[in-house]
Design a protein around this motif. Structure first.
Motif, short mmCIF file in Angstrom:
data_model
loop_
_atom_site.label_atom_id
_atom_site.label_comp_id
_atom_site.label_asym_id
_atom_site.label_seq_id
_atom_site.Cartn_x
_atom_site.Cartn_y
_atom_site.Cartn_z
N TRP A 166 -50.40 102.43 59.29
CA TRP A 166 -49.98 102.57 57.83
C TRP A 166 -48.82 103.47 57.62
O TRP A 166 -49.03 104.52 58.13
CB TRP A 166 -51.26 102.56 56.76
N PRO A 167 -47.67 102.94 56.62
CA PRO A 167 -47.70 101.72 56.19
C PRO A 167 -47.42 100.58 57.23
O PRO A 167 -46.85 100.86 58.21
CB PRO A 167 -46.26 102.13 55.32
N ARG A 168 -47.30 99.33 56.71
CA ARG A 168 -47.07 98.24 57.61
C ARG A 168 -46.49 97.14 56.79
O ARG A 168 -46.70 96.97 55.48
CB ARG A 168 -48.40 97.64 57.99
N THR A 169 -45.55 96.35 57.20
CA THR A 169 -44.87 95.25 56.86
C THR A 169 -45.69 94.00 57.18
O THR A 169 -45.54 93.72 58.33
CB THR A 169 -43.50 95.45 56.88
N LEU A 170 -45.84 93.01 56.24
CA LEU A 170 -46.32 91.84 56.62
C LEU A 170 -45.29 90.71 56.39
O LEU A 170 -44.53 90.81 55.28
CB LEU A 170 -47.53 91.48 55.58
N HIS A 171 -45.29 89.81 57.21
CA HIS A 171 -44.19 88.66 56.92
C HIS A 171 -44.96 87.56 56.39
O HIS A 171 -45.64 86.84 57.18
CB HIS A 171 -43.54 88.18 58.25
N THR A 172 -44.96 87.13 55.09
CA THR A 172 -45.53 86.20 54.51
C THR A 172 -44.97 85.07 53.78
O THR A 172 -43.48 84.90 54.37
CB THR A 172 -46.20 86.99 52.87
N ALA A 173 -45.46 84.16 53.22
CA ALA A 173 -44.75 83.03 52.69
C ALA A 173 -43.78 83.21 51.79
O ALA A 173 -42.95 82.29 51.57
CB ALA A 173 -45.80 82.06 52.33
N ALA A 174 -43.83 84.46 51.21
CA ALA A 174 -42.85 84.79 50.11
C ALA A 174 -41.87 85.88 50.55
O ALA A 174 -41.09 86.28 49.82
CB ALA A 174 -43.61 85.24 48.81
N GLY A 175 -41.82 86.14 52.02
CA GLY A 175 -40.81 87.14 52.65
C GLY A 175 -41.76 88.43 52.88
O GLY A 175 -42.96 88.33 52.55
N PRO A 176 -41.18 89.41 53.29
CA PRO A 176 -41.87 90.56 53.90
C PRO A 176 -42.36 91.22 52.58
O PRO A 176 -41.82 91.41 51.42
CB PRO A 176 -40.62 91.46 54.54
N LEU A 177 -43.65 92.03 52.96
CA LEU A 177 -44.27 92.95 51.94
C LEU A 177 -44.77 93.90 52.70
O LEU A 177 -45.34 94.11 53.63
CB LEU A 177 -45.53 92.07 51.22
N THR A 178 -44.50 95.28 52.15
CA THR A 178 -44.74 96.41 52.79
C THR A 178 -45.97 97.03 52.03
O THR A 178 -45.95 97.30 50.66
CB THR A 178 -43.70 97.48 53.02
N LEU A 179 -46.91 97.54 52.76
CA LEU A 179 -48.14 98.07 52.00
C LEU A 179 -48.36 99.53 52.68
O LEU A 179 -48.09 99.61 53.68
CB LEU A 179 -49.65 97.39 52.25
N HIS A 180 -48.78 100.61 51.74
CA HIS A 180 -48.64 102.05 52.41
C HIS A 180 -50.09 102.42 52.80
O HIS A 180 -50.13 103.48 53.50
CB HIS A 180 -48.03 102.79 51.36
N ALA A 181 -50.98 101.54 52.47
CA ALA A 181 -52.37 102.02 52.61
C ALA A 181 -53.42 100.94 52.66
O ALA A 181 -53.10 99.85 51.94
CB ALA A 181 -52.92 103.16 51.87
N PRO A 182 -54.32 101.04 53.41
CA PRO A 182 -55.38 99.63 53.24
C PRO A 182 -55.82 99.56 51.75
O PRO A 182 -56.23 100.42 50.98
CB PRO A 182 -56.57 100.12 54.28
N PRO A 183 -55.89 98.32 51.39
CA PRO A 183 -56.46 98.12 49.84
C PRO A 183 -57.81 98.13 50.03
O PRO A 183 -58.45 98.01 50.77
CB PRO A 183 -55.96 96.40 49.63
N GLN A 184 -58.28 98.77 48.50
CA GLN A 184 -59.59 99.23 48.36
C GLN A 184 -60.18 98.10 47.18
O GLN A 184 -61.47 98.00 47.25
CB GLN A 184 -59.79 100.67 48.14
N ARG A 185 -59.40 97.48 46.53
CA ARG A 185 -59.86 96.55 45.41
C ARG A 185 -59.05 95.32 45.35
O ARG A 185 -57.83 95.46 44.76
CB ARG A 185 -59.79 97.27 43.95
N ILE A 186 -59.39 94.05 46.05
CA ILE A 186 -58.56 93.11 45.88
C ILE A 186 -59.08 92.08 45.03
O ILE A 186 -60.26 91.80 44.89
CB ILE A 186 -58.64 92.30 47.55
N VAL A 187 -58.01 91.43 44.36
CA VAL A 187 -58.33 90.36 43.54
C VAL A 187 -57.72 89.22 43.97
O VAL A 187 -56.63 89.02 44.59
CB VAL A 187 -57.74 90.59 41.96
#
Length: 339
Positions: free
Chosen positions: A44-65
């Protein structure tokens, strides 16, 4: 107009969003306590290639909705920290009373997942859960894509397209987004073992099959294509999908869909070219309806009574429903030879 609470939160989040790649920082309440160098060392951080484009997250999520009840099952299957989920209208056999899909509702209950809302996105309900990641689907009846910008004022938003991908691929993407790659790999390996066990205990159809969702009024069906999640699953198992007439395939392209071909009326029978018919999203009672449908009476699959129901929970596939499907195939074909 945004409620005051959302306007305040938006003003706090705006500096953290970058227009170039949706890079985001987690809010202080959910931020990791790891030093920066330790986070980097762990991926981390890591960049994901998603259906809406790249998304960068800086740490593992702890509370997902999850705003997608379909994706909630995928998140639960990899032990991701889901705290709340949207629901759907209660339907006997498909959901529990809260609107969670029946194949994983007990898992959600055991983990304390909060049912948020049904239908239109309730941003206030999402905000109250203090998420550090919001998951939405790109397509389907549970898509909250039109509310993406609003939800992005609350937390980073991960957009996932599930309609033309294997459930394993969806799980892998969510595993990467949550730091649960090992769990995603483990359930995929378990499913491969389940497929091997199925072939040892059952004789599956050798001729091509038609896979579909039968309309309740008997007027037609949605035929799953090779590009659909259901079609990909059947091919992974070792079944062959019967080809559709070229004119019907062209119709599907014109509608902008790659996963289904809707057919009705006189074209209904024309589309069912398989020697067996697999019914998704329904139980055994529908088999009798198909066999009695006057539109289909001349089909060889109907005349030979090669019509099989795969369960009400197979409309949206995840690890849980996919394993249930294997179990039903094993039960359907365990003691009979393929005609």
């Amino acid at each position: 107009m945004l409620r005051p609470s959302l306007l305040i939160l938006f003003s706090l989040w705006l500096p953290l969003l970058t227009a170039c790649d949706q890079a985001v920082s987690l809010p202080p309440a959910a931020a990791t306590s790891q030093p920066d160098n330790a986070a980097a060392a762990s991926g981390w951080p890591r960049t994901l290639h998603t259906a809406a484009g790249p998304l960068t997250l800086h740490a593992p999520p702890q509370r997902i909705v999850s705003t997608s009840v379909t994706l909630t099952g995928a998140l639960l299957s990899i032990d991701a920290p889901v705290v709340a989920s949207a629901t759907v209208r209660h339907s006997g056999g498909v959901t529990d009373k809260t609107g969670f899909f029946s194949q994983w509702a007990d898992v959600a209950l055991a983990r304390g997942v909060v049912p948020l809302y049904q239908g239109e996105v309730n941003a206030d309900a999402v905000l109250e859960m203090q998420p550090d990641l919001i998951v939405i689907s790109a397509t389907g009846g549970d898509s909250a894509l039109k509310s993406r910008d609003l939800l992005a004022t609350i937390a980073p938003v991960l957009v996932v397209n599930y309609d033309d991908r294997r459930w394993q691929d969806v799980a892998a993407l969510l595993g990467e987004a949550t730091g649960h790659e090992a769990q995603a790999a483990a359930i995929s390996q378990q499913f491969e073992a389940d497929i091997r066990a199925l072939h040892q205990q059952a004789r599956l159809p050798q001729d091509a099959v038609t896979a579909m969702v039968y309309y309740e009024d008997g007027s037609g069906a949605n035929i799953w294509t090779k590009e659909s999640a259901q079609g990909r699953l059947l091919q992974q198992i070792g079944l062959r999908l019967a080809p559709l007439p070229a004119s019907l395939s062209a119709q599907s392209v014109a509608l902008g869909r790659r996963d289904i071909v809707p057919v009705s009326g006189e074209r209904f029978a024309e589309a069912l070219t398989g020697q067996s018919v697999l019914l998704f999203a329904t139980e055994a009672s529908t088999v009798t309806e198909v066999l009695r449908n006057p539109l289909l009476k001349n089909l060889s699959a109907v005349q030979a009574q090669r019509i099989y129901a795969l369960g009400a929970d197979t409309f949206r596939l995840d690890y849980y429903s996919a394993r249930h499907l294997l179990a039903r195939l094993g039960a359907q074909f365990a003691t009979q030879s393929t005609p």
